[in-house]
Design a protein around this motif. Structure first.
Motif, PDB file in Angstrom:
ATOM      1  N   GLY A  31     -29.241 -37.657 -33.547  1.00 47.70           N
ATOM      2  CA  GLY A  31     -28.181 -36.357 -33.087  1.00 47.70           C
ATOM      3  C   GLY A  31     -26.831 -36.949 -33.524  1.00 47.70           C
ATOM      4  O   GLY A  31     -25.921 -36.196 -33.824  1.00 47.70           O
ATOM      5  N   ALA A  32     -26.606 -38.168 -33.152  1.00 45.00           N
ATOM      6  CA  ALA A  32     -25.120 -38.728 -33.321  1.00 45.00           C
ATOM      7  C   ALA A  32     -24.632 -38.704 -34.947  1.00 45.00           C
ATOM      8  O   ALA A  32     -23.844 -38.663 -35.382  1.00 45.00           O
ATOM      9  CB  ALA A  32     -24.825 -39.872 -32.609  1.00 45.00           C
ATOM     10  N   GLY A  33     -25.937 -39.267 -35.585  1.00 46.71           N
ATOM     11  CA  GLY A  33     -25.893 -39.466 -36.814  1.00 46.71           C
ATOM     12  C   GLY A  33     -25.607 -38.239 -37.753  1.00 46.71           C
ATOM     13  O   GLY A  33     -24.859 -38.025 -38.603  1.00 46.71           O
ATOM     14  N   LEU A  40     -33.275 -39.910 -42.887  1.00 43.51           N
ATOM     15  CA  LEU A  40     -33.818 -40.672 -41.744  1.00 43.51           C
ATOM     16  C   LEU A  40     -33.712 -42.054 -41.775  1.00 43.51           C
ATOM     17  O   LEU A  40     -33.081 -42.791 -40.815  1.00 43.51           O
ATOM     18  CB  LEU A  40     -35.262 -40.250 -41.496  1.00 43.51           C
ATOM     19  CG  LEU A  40     -36.009 -40.769 -40.618  1.00 43.51           C
ATOM     20  CD1 LEU A  40     -35.385 -40.442 -39.224  1.00 43.51           C
ATOM     21  CD2 LEU A  40     -37.201 -40.641 -40.594  1.00 43.51           C
ATOM     22  N   TRP A  41     -34.143 -42.815 -43.034  1.00 44.69           N
ATOM     23  CA  TRP A  41     -34.130 -44.296 -43.283  1.00 44.69           C
ATOM     24  C   TRP A  41     -32.810 -44.505 -43.008  1.00 44.69           C
ATOM     25  O   TRP A  41     -32.531 -45.661 -42.462  1.00 44.69           O
ATOM     26  CB  TRP A  41     -34.870 -44.436 -44.146  1.00 44.69           C
ATOM     27  CG  TRP A  41     -36.527 -43.916 -44.460  1.00 44.69           C
ATOM     28  CD1 TRP A  41     -37.055 -43.451 -45.411  1.00 44.69           C
ATOM     29  CD2 TRP A  41     -37.323 -44.011 -43.305  1.00 44.69           C
ATOM     30  NE1 TRP A  41     -38.363 -42.978 -45.194  1.00 44.69           N
ATOM     31  CE2 TRP A  41     -38.628 -43.516 -44.007  1.00 44.69           C
ATOM     32  CE3 TRP A  41     -37.327 -44.537 -42.048  1.00 44.69           C
ATOM     33  CZ2 TRP A  41     -39.613 -43.358 -43.279  1.00 44.69           C
ATOM     34  CZ3 TRP A  41     -38.666 -44.182 -41.345  1.00 44.69           C
ATOM     35  CH2 TRP A  41     -39.532 -43.674 -42.045  1.00 44.69           C
ATOM     36  N   ALA A  42     -31.966 -44.062 -43.666  1.00 42.46           N
ATOM     37  CA  ALA A  42     -30.652 -44.270 -43.537  1.00 42.46           C
ATOM     38  C   ALA A  42     -29.880 -44.290 -42.384  1.00 42.46           C
ATOM     39  O   ALA A  42     -29.019 -45.357 -42.069  1.00 42.46           O
ATOM     40  CB  ALA A  42     -29.617 -43.312 -44.701  1.00 42.46           C
ATOM     41  N   ALA A  81     -34.745 -31.417 -37.690  1.00 43.39           N
ATOM     42  CA  ALA A  81     -33.789 -31.403 -39.102  1.00 43.39           C
ATOM     43  C   ALA A  81     -34.163 -32.639 -40.048  1.00 43.39           C
ATOM     44  O   ALA A  81     -34.336 -32.493 -41.109  1.00 43.39           O
ATOM     45  CB  ALA A  81     -32.481 -31.247 -38.780  1.00 43.39           C
ATOM     46  N   ILE A  82     -33.929 -33.815 -39.212  1.00 47.27           N
ATOM     47  CA  ILE A  82     -34.082 -35.129 -39.747  1.00 47.27           C
ATOM     48  C   ILE A  82     -35.588 -35.455 -40.430  1.00 47.27           C
ATOM     49  O   ILE A  82     -35.820 -36.068 -41.428  1.00 47.27           O
ATOM     50  CB  ILE A  82     -33.580 -36.407 -39.139  1.00 47.27           C
ATOM     51  CG1 ILE A  82     -33.245 -37.455 -40.019  1.00 47.27           C
ATOM     52  CG2 ILE A  82     -34.712 -36.628 -38.227  1.00 47.27           C
ATOM     53  CD1 ILE A  82     -32.018 -37.077 -40.893  1.00 47.27           C
ATOM     54  N   GLY A  83     -36.528 -34.780 -39.839  1.00 42.37           N
ATOM     55  CA  GLY A  83     -37.860 -34.906 -40.101  1.00 42.37           C
ATOM     56  C   GLY A  83     -38.416 -34.410 -41.389  1.00 42.37           C
ATOM     57  O   GLY A  83     -39.330 -34.829 -42.077  1.00 42.37           O
ATOM     58  N   GLU A  84     -37.459 -33.757 -41.991  1.00 46.91           N
ATOM     59  CA  GLU A  84     -37.747 -32.968 -43.506  1.00 46.91           C
ATOM     60  C   GLU A  84     -36.994 -33.781 -44.435  1.00 46.91           C
ATOM     61  O   GLU A  84     -37.135 -33.425 -45.631  1.00 46.91           O
ATOM     62  CB  GLU A  84     -37.253 -31.602 -43.343  1.00 46.91           C
ATOM     63  CG  GLU A  84     -37.789 -30.561 -42.445  1.00 46.91           C
ATOM     64  CD  GLU A  84     -39.418 -30.733 -42.393  1.00 46.91           C
ATOM     65  OE1 GLU A  84     -39.766 -30.507 -43.555  1.00 46.91           O
ATOM     66  OE2 GLU A  84     -40.055 -30.850 -41.257  1.00 46.91           O
ATOM     67  N   ASP A  85     -35.926 -34.737 -44.206  1.00 47.72           N
ATOM     68  CA  ASP A  85     -35.456 -35.213 -44.946  1.00 47.72           C
ATOM     69  C   ASP A  85     -35.667 -37.045 -44.736  1.00 47.72           C
ATOM     70  O   ASP A  85     -34.613 -37.694 -43.987  1.00 47.72           O
ATOM     71  CB  ASP A  85     -33.876 -34.905 -44.858  1.00 47.72           C
ATOM     72  CG  ASP A  85     -33.095 -35.611 -45.979  1.00 47.72           C
ATOM     73  OD1 ASP A  85     -33.557 -36.569 -46.660  1.00 47.72           O
ATOM     74  OD2 ASP A  85     -31.743 -35.234 -46.236  1.00 47.72           O
ATOM     75  N   GLU A 105     -28.627 -47.713 -37.158  1.00 46.05           N
ATOM     76  CA  GLU A 105     -28.955 -47.776 -36.035  1.00 46.05           C
ATOM     77  C   GLU A 105     -29.431 -49.369 -35.656  1.00 46.05           C
ATOM     78  O   GLU A 105     -29.069 -49.977 -34.609  1.00 46.05           O
ATOM     79  CB  GLU A 105     -29.712 -46.740 -35.233  1.00 46.05           C
ATOM     80  CG  GLU A 105     -29.435 -45.331 -35.171  1.00 46.05           C
ATOM     81  CD  GLU A 105     -28.417 -45.132 -34.267  1.00 46.05           C
ATOM     82  OE1 GLU A 105     -28.491 -45.355 -33.060  1.00 46.05           O
ATOM     83  OE2 GLU A 105     -27.088 -44.998 -34.682  1.00 46.05           O
ATOM     84  N   THR A 106     -30.285 -49.853 -36.663  1.00 43.98           N
ATOM     85  CA  THR A 106     -30.947 -50.914 -36.256  1.00 43.98           C
ATOM     86  C   THR A 106     -30.180 -52.187 -37.074  1.00 43.98           C
ATOM     87  O   THR A 106     -30.478 -53.364 -36.898  1.00 43.98           O
ATOM     88  CB  THR A 106     -32.392 -51.008 -36.769  1.00 43.98           C
ATOM     89  OG1 THR A 106     -32.435 -50.750 -38.339  1.00 43.98           O
ATOM     90  CG2 THR A 106     -33.171 -49.900 -36.273  1.00 43.98           C
ATOM     91  N   GLY A 107     -29.307 -51.831 -37.894  1.00 46.74           N
ATOM     92  CA  GLY A 107     -28.399 -52.817 -38.412  1.00 46.74           C
ATOM     93  C   GLY A 107     -29.333 -53.551 -39.486  1.00 46.74           C
ATOM     94  O   GLY A 107     -29.071 -54.834 -40.093  1.00 46.74           O
TER      95      GLY A 107
END
Length: 330
Positions: free
Chosen positions: A24-26, A261-263, A253-257, A268-270
Motif C-alpha cells: 500500500g505504501a509502495g 510486485l517483485w520490485a 492491484a499489485i497481484g496483476e503486475d 521492502e526486503t533490501g
C-alpha cells in the motif's frame, strides 16, 4: 493516553518483509487514505528519534499502525500492550536448514547431535533473530520426531537490525560460523536466504516451506500480523476502515503486475527483485490480504503457545480474544 492528546502525525511500520501495508505504501494508497482521514503519515523507518522508533517492537503509542513479524506483535501484547489484531497474512517464503556445500549431511535425519547456529543479539530485549532460529530448528526437528535436546545449539553473536529499519534482515554471522566450521547447520529464510542458496554458498537439507502441514511452516514471518492501538481504533474507526480498504485495494492491484510486485518486495526486503521472486514465488493475492480467517488464527495461536511454553513471552495470549473483526468495530 488517547489520540485526542496526540498530534495528527501517524506512523506506519512494517518489517523488512512482504506486507500489505508495504504494498500500500509502495503504491501510495496507504498514505492517501491516511491523509484523507486528516492525518500526516510517516514511515517509522524514516524517523530518527529512537524513542519513537522503538515502538516498532513495543507498540506503546496510539498513533501507530504495525504490520510484520508476529513475534514483535505477540510480545508486547503478552506484556499488556493495548493493541488489537485487525488482520493476518500468510505468505510462504523460503525457509530452510542449510549446510556447507561439501558437507556429508544429506538430510535432516543426519543432523542428530549436530551443531546448529542460534544467533544472539547482545542487549536486545526482544531477540527476534534468535527466537526465529530457535523456532525454525525446532520445527525442522519435529518433522523427524526429534527435539531441540537432540542437537547442540551454538550461540553466534549477531549484529541486530535497528528497530524498524528497512531491508536489514541478514544471516551473515550464522553463515560465517558455518563456513568457518563452528557449526554444522543454519536455519535461514526469505530473499536473503534464497540468495545464499542460489549462489551455491550453502546446500539445503530441508525446505520447511515445502512441508505440507502449514503449522510446520509457522515462524515469525508466517503468519504476519496487522495491529492497531485500541485508542486509535476507538477514536478513529473510519480511518481504520479506510486503511484496511486501501491496503486490500493495493494487494489486488499489485497481484496483476508481478514485475512491480517483485520490485516493491525487493525494496521492502533490501534484496534484488530476482531473489524476491524466488523467495516469495508462491505469492497469490489471497496470501497477502489481511484477514482473520480461522486457519490463520489457529496458526498464530500455535505460535503464541510456543513462545509462552518456551518462556519467550511472560504471559499467554489468546489470539481469538485479541482479534477484532470489522463487524465488531462497525
Amino acid at each position: 493516553m488517547t489520540t485526542a492528546t496526540l498530534t495528527r502525525q501517524i506512523y506506519y511500520t512494517r518489517c523488512p518483509a512482504p506486507t500489505a501495508t508495504g504494498v500500500g505504501a509502495g503504491l501510495g494508497v496507504l498514505q492517501k487514505a491516511l491523509e484523507a482521514s486528516g492525518f500526516a503519515p510517516s514511515a517509522l523507518q524514516d524517523v530518527t528519534d529512537p524513542e519513537i522508533r522503538r515502538h516498532h517492537f513495543e507498540h506503546g503509542i496510539a498513533n501507530l499502525i504495525r504490520e510484520g513479524g508476529n513475534i514483535p506483535a505477540i510480545w508486547p501484547k503478552s506484556r499488556g500492550a493495548r493493541t488489537r489484531l485487525l488482520g493476518i497474512t500468510w505468505l510462504d517464503e523460503i525457509q530452510a536448514i542449510v549446510v556447507r556445500p561439501n558437507s556429508g549431511f544429506q538430510s535432516i535425519r543426519d543432523l542428530a547431535s549436530a551443531r546448529f547456529a542460534v544467533p544472539v543479539s547482545a542487549g536486545d530485549r526482544l531477540d527476534v533473530a534468535g527466537i526465529s532460529a530457535f523456532r525454525g530448528i525446532d520445527q525442522a526437528l519435529g518433522t523427524i520426531g526429534r527435539q531441540l535436546s537432540d542437537v547442540n545449539l551454538v550461540e553466534v553473536a549477531h549484529r541486530p537490525t535497528p528497530p524498524g529499519e528497512r531491508g536489514g534482515e541478514h544471516f551473515d554471522d550464522e553463515l560465517e560460523a558455518l563456513e568457518n566450521g563452528r557449526v554444522d547447520a543454519v536455519w535461514l529464510k526469505s530473499a536473503v536466504g534464497a540468495a545464499a542458496i542460489i549462489s551455491g554458498r550453502v546446500r539445503p537439507v530441508l525446505r520447511l516451506d515445502h512441508v505440507v502441514n502449514p503449522l510446520v511452516r509457522v515462524n515469525n514471518g508466517t503468519p504476519r500480523t496487522l495491529t492497531f492501538h485500541e485508542d486509535f481504533i476507538a477514536d478513529h474507526p473510519q480511518a481504520v476502515r479506510a486503511v484496511l480498504s486501501a491496503v486490500t485495494e493495493a494487494v489486488h492491484a499489485i497481484g496483476e503486475d508481478r514485475q512491480k510486485l517483485w520490485a516493491i518486495l525487493a525494496g521492502e526486503t533490501g534484496q534484488s527483485a530476482a531473489d524476491a521472486e524466488i523467495a516469495f514465488g508462491s505469492f497469490s493475492t489471497a496470501n497477502l490480504l489481511p484477514t482473520l480467517a480461522e486457519n490463520r488464527l489457529e496458526a498464530l495461536q500455535h505460535q503464541a503457545d510456543f513462545l509462552f511454553r518456551q518462556g519467550f513471552i511472560p504471559n499467554d495470549v489468546d489470539v481469538r480474544q485479541w482479534a477484532l473483526h470489522q463487524d465488531d468495530n462497525a
